[in-house]
Enzyme design. Structure first.
Site, mmCIF file in Angstrom:
data_model
loop_
_atom_site.group_PDB
_atom_site.id
_atom_site.type_symbol
_atom_site.label_atom_id
_atom_site.label_comp_id
_atom_site.label_asym_id
_atom_site.label_seq_id
_atom_site.Cartn_x
_atom_site.Cartn_y
_atom_site.Cartn_z
ATOM 1 N N LYS A 128 -27.961 1.715 85.550
ATOM 2 C CA LYS A 128 -27.792 0.487 84.883
ATOM 3 C C LYS A 128 -27.205 -0.144 83.440
ATOM 4 C CE LYS A 128 -30.219 -2.991 83.855
ATOM 5 N NZ LYS A 128 -31.539 -2.833 83.384
ATOM 6 N N LYS B 114 -27.701 -5.392 73.730
ATOM 7 C CA LYS B 114 -28.132 -3.414 73.076
ATOM 8 C C LYS B 114 -27.893 -2.390 74.003
ATOM 9 C CE LYS B 114 -32.237 -2.601 75.199
ATOM 10 N NZ LYS B 114 -32.317 -1.845 75.706
#
Length: 297
Positions: A177, A245
């Protein structure tokens, strides 16, 4: 025809993605119980048939699978191991799907702690946005033991028709991811830069985006986000803070592996700049607003 019996599912975190997943499962006839600090989202799902639970421990009680769909590692830690956390009631035979984008070492740590009490973890980051989560076309990146993934294949199929089995090692879903989201961040910064440049050159932004969408510069995230941004729609489907993030975590993973690329750090710097400029809670397509501004002399 009577629907087959489906095991109850708990979902902690029913924001944009978790809420879409919950709605999809409810529509397909799954018993779902939900927990979130946003009571408005919880009540909307209650109207669709969800059972409301007030703590993660309550949400994990009596379910076959607990889906954790919060934002970051500290939230996962609280959901699982904090006061009234799910781990206090989880037992062997129950499984956990970890869906947030977090550091691989945190996924490994959470999985190891749960395995000590006989609870299996599927490392299961998602990609595609709320609309795709709602219609079951989002991507799921799965890492975990083959037995637990096979055991939950019906639930996984209900959530996604784009399932990628990465490996048997929890943490590899998180790694995959981060690689994906680093590229997504690079593509989005590039798309915003291109549209801002087109406008500065006197071109029509919408026409330029349509051209790019059928040409070599196309990217899904660029087309998706810039279409909304050009229309002035900056309501958050994915907050700016998320790709800030995620690109930061990707750079940390790269550093740990001894890798340094030319574009990731530059893309992350743009997301960090956007957050510092007051766009943290806007849609990440608001990068266009940032890049439309003239440079500070």
């Amino acid at each position: 025809m009577e629907q087959p019996r489906r095991d109850p599912v708990g979902i902690v975190g029913v924001g944009n993605m978790g809420g879409a997943m919950a709605a999809r499962l409810l529509e397909a006839g799954w018993p779902v119980q939900v927990c979130d600090i946003d009571l408005h989202r919880v009540r909307l799902l209650e109207l669709q048939g969800a059972q409301v639970r007030h703590t993660a421990a309550q949400c994990a009680t009596g379910v076959a699978v607990l889906i954790v769909c919060v934002v970051d590692s500290p939230q996962v830690d609280t959901v699982l191991f904090g006061p009234a956390g799910a781990a206090s009631v989880l037992r062997a035979g129950q499984d956990v799907l970890l869906c947030p984008t977090i550091a691989p070492q945190d996924t490994e740590r959470f999985a190891a702690r749960l395995l000590e009490q006989g609870v299996c973890v599927i490392d299961a980051p998602m990609s595609g946005g709320p609309a795709r989560a709602r219609d079951g076309s989002m991507s799921l990146m799965l890492a975990g033991g083959g037995a637990v993934i096979d055991r939950r294949r019906e639930l996984i199929a209900a959530l996604s028709d784009k399932v990628f089995r990465i490996s048997a090692r929890p943490g590899d879903g998180a790694r995959s991811k981060l690689v994906n989201n680093l590229l997504a961040g690079i593509n989005l910064v590039g798309a915003a830069e291109a549209i801002a440049l087109a406008e500065r050159l006197g071109l029509d932004a919408a026409s330029t985006l349509a051209l790019i969408g059928q040409s070599s510069g196309q990217s899904w995230i660029g087309s998706d986000r810039m279409q909304r941004a050009i229309a002035g729609d900056f309501e958050p489907r994915a907050h700016m803070t998320l790709l800030e993030k995620d690109t930061r975590l990707a750079l940390q993973a790269a550093a740990a592996a001894g890798f340094e690329g030319p574009l990731g750090a530059a893309a992350h710097a743009v997301f960090a700049r956007a957050c510092a400029a007051g766009l943290a809670q806007r849609d990440d397509g608001a990068l266009l607003q940032l890049l439309r501004q003239p440079p500070v002399s």
